[in-house]
Design an enzyme around this catalytic site. Sequence first.
Site: not given
Length: 347
Positions: A134, A184, A217, A241, A245
């Site tokens: 970001y 990752k 993942d 982020d 959620d």
Amino acid sequence: MKTYNLALIPGDGIGVDVTDAAIEVLGAAAKDRFAFKTTTFPWSCEYYLEHGSMMPDDGVETLRGFDAIYLGAVGWPETVPDSVSLHGLLLPIRKAFNQYANIRPHRLLAGVEGPLKTEGFDILCIRENTEGEYSGAGGRVHQGKDNEVAVETSVFTRAGVERILRFGFEQARARRGLLTSVTKSNAQKYSMVFWDEVTRELAAEYPDVTVSHMHIDAMAAKMVMAPQDLDVVVASNLFGDILTDLGAAIQGGLGFAASANINPDRSAPSMFEPVHGSAPDIAGKNIANPIAAIWSVAQMLEHLGEADAAAAVLGAIETATGKGIGIRPGLNTTQEITAAVIAALEA
Ligand code: NAD
């Protein structure tokens, strides 16, 4: 008695309702412990439509003098693109004030049944909050043409990665001593390999913390299959982020997920807000769950050094949910839930 100067940015949609609820609870928590003054800023999508920007040019400097910032939620995609509302208000504040540690706790509150069949879990997600995916570095050329190109660059600095991981190690040390670093690095061979290396370097300074490395993942699956095995989770801006959620979902929904944007060296104010957005689908219906917003008040009190008041607010939330108030979407109105928390605080 200490008086705190608080900046309020209620924002859009249910951001306004939950900010009202949060500040009502703050008033009850203050009692004879502390005093506070609020200054409300109307910065929102409505403000954008009127002024052409989400906040004035000197908005960030205006906020600098406050002890803390409390934000409801911003966004109204019907009239203002989300990329504009996010990059025009929230992200500049987090970056300008070096609020690099975004702390998001995920656990089941008393009485709340999440969607998983598990005895319980207690995860502290720490999301890097100022750079990474970001960073806002990038651009577009040949817009609208066949040869259009869009580039968005993730930025990972040694200073940025090291400070968020160190923050995570310190949190893990103060909790159950487990830190999971999420990357990752199999696919992203520069930035995420670098993140893994810094994690290993710091691990040597924290022999009392058990470190594990997971790919994003696999982590998503783990948060569903075995969240009870997790303690502190540290992730980059985008990964954190998304994971939070998911964390909100397993703790019963976005109405329960609190969030603190912390400047750990206290050189500028920190900002407190629920994880959720402005929820246009339920705005104006009086069914927004204010618990996430109220929990964020507890995080703010903790940061301000009002540990007793913070514990009282969290206790009051769980007294209310323990009685079944607000534990499922639509069960109670925003006011009913707020009143139950205040009643528990005053009891
Ligand atoms: P959202 O969090 O607003 O809503 C997602 C779903 O969760 C909706 O169905 C909503 O009704 C429900 N929900 C959210 N909070 C709830 C609450 N307190 N009680 C009950 N139900 C709740 O996410 P979205 O729909 O993707 O985004 C809506 C707008 O909010 C967009 O403009 C987005 O950019 C913005 N947004 C802002 C923030 C922020 O200000 N920090 C965070 C996320 C999204």
